[in-house]
Design an enzyme around this catalytic site. Sequence first.
Site: not given
Ligand code: DGJ
Length: 705
Positions: A459, A527
């Site tokens: 991430d 997300d």
């Molecule tokens: C952002 C990601 O897009 C989410 O799926 C998740 O992993 C969060 N970060 C976790 O902090």
Amino acid sequence: MPIETGESGRFWLLSGARSSYAIGLTPDDGLLNLHWGPRISLADAAALADEPVPAPHAFEGATDGYEEYPAEGGLRFARPALSVRGRTGDTVVRGTEWKFVGQGETAGADELHLRFVDSLLSLEVTLHYRVRAKFDLIERWVTVACQETAAAPVELLRADAATWTLPLRDEWRLSELHGRFVGESQLERGTLMHGEHVYGSRHGHTSHNHLPWFALDDSSATEEQGQVWTGALAWSGNWRFAVQLLPMGRVQVTGGAGGDESGLIELAPGASYESPVFAALYSEGGFGGASRAWHAYQLAHVVPKAEQLRPVLYNSWEATHFDVSEASQRKLADRAADLGVELFVVDDGWFGSRRDDRSGLGDWTASVELFPDGLRPLAEYVHGLGMQFGIWVEPEMVNPDSDLYRAHPEWAQHYPGRRRSEWRNQLVLNLGLPEVREYLFGQLDTLLSSAPIDYVKWDFNRSFSEPGWPGEPYPERLGLEHVYGFYGLLDRLRAAHPEVAFESCSAGGGRIDLGVLARTDLVWVSDNTDPLDRLRIQHGLSQLHPARVASAWVTDSPNVITGRVTPLKFRFVSAMAGLLGLGGNLVEWSDVELDEARDWVAAYKKLRHVVQQGELYRLRPPGSGLTAVQFVRGDETVVLAWLAAQEFASAPGPLPLAALDPEARYRDLESGAEYSGALLRHRGLVTGLSGDYAAGVFHLKRVAG
Ligand code: DGJ
């Protein structure tokens, strides 16, 4: 032969299966684009090369809009691809005046390397071309070298990867993919007007704002017909495209790494810069044909192990957020395994002091409190349930409240004497520093060796804000060095742990591009897991990227981002258009929901080879009425259709399908019904969808004989 050199040795023809690209030198060694479009012969290219150099027009550069790689300086007013600052003695020198010095030694059957030298600055510029003939695609990049003999370093203010030149038309239309956090990859299409349309990223990463992609047509292309010219940059840092409609009607797109001209890199004598690849293709099959060529190219040449089907994944983020415990993860894993999930991923919150987003980033060892014996017991438990085990990391970041930051505050990017802006309570590490890269490799290598880990979700949750590098004489190079460091880490980890798969995530889709996809197996698209919004996001993403890399989860309803309530079937069918995953709080799902989910997971496994490896036809774009996509692989075809809201009294009519043999018959593998190919194409498939949030899946197979 994909590459032919003209008899004079001063023009070249690059050929794809159905396209040609021709370039030629002017008498004073300017390099002009002669043709990009349908196939032409070497004799045609020779005729174009023989045409006089474009005539000057008062106040316009004669070759503006024709040049293959416009450099700054001289009678040129189009946006330059190359902009340098050098020295002779105490005098600053700008501009580039090059001479052609020949084709590179390494020129092979499908590669062309053209070398030019600016003798005043001892600067060597090489334009590289690689033809991917099957896809009518050309990969272009540039290397700029400051020769050993140079008297002084040369600063590259800008060195684009390529400039693409379009043929003359009365009108041009530009398609781009814009977005934002939880609203990525939205297709926008409009008339190109005179001037420059500039887009890119100054975020330090690819960014949610735009995918590095363009498509141009003369306003007449449709989804399945017409000429389309389209390009994409393989780069995960700052980037910029300038799409120009010049005063004399010429159209060019110049693009590469770097958000502006504030300085890319300084080359000492003997040093060189190699740009990322800027690929582009020509299609006569409309936007759909162009997308299919992009998809096939990525599956053949970009995405690692693309021939392998991706497993159905469960990710615990939306279920537990930071409230991770071994017990809660085991409970979710039990449920996931029972549904047929094949890969279980523990998201954020498993390491160091990470109980919320305020601390722990940088300390990549399992929390002693949550996992006293490390991750191995949970990983083995998950394996015991018959699933692979995956883990979330965000290696490029650090929370000031972490052991790493307490030990090395100087490792975070910052401008000396300036505030360090925190976002999500975190700072970005300076991956230009070798000690940072070593630390991260050591931590991640140890982590991957500490337990049977099959998958890493990587991430990146904040953009750059003060990309400083105290002590570095040319701190501007951090923009490049960060990406090199990131790529280098992924490459090293993949080499050390070849069986581990990697997912690129950046708060959803903030880092999706051909560069990252060359070293990750899939991407987290957004997300936003709302199934209706996802149809639009997937429609946009599919312009460039194949379903094989696009992860999509079925989550709880109401959706956590939009609050929208949707039936489980609609959520599943939306996610089945990509890599199906689950991300809901399964512990709270009812037995009825779990039974339905189990059936959908089983159904996806039966057709995923068609979705993940087939050719995509976008039958109906998202909007009002029916939305539908079709995947075709060999004798099989899968149609996924959605009706968000029925309008007025009538349900949608039959849905004409694409790419079926009109002479053949097709059987619906679920219902057993048989249809004629001709009727499916011309009358259409009766989907039976009506009402709100309706969805359907149709898996058809050509009947033998
Ligand atoms: C952002 C990601 O897009 C989410 O799926 C998740 O992993 C969060 N970060 C976790 O902090």
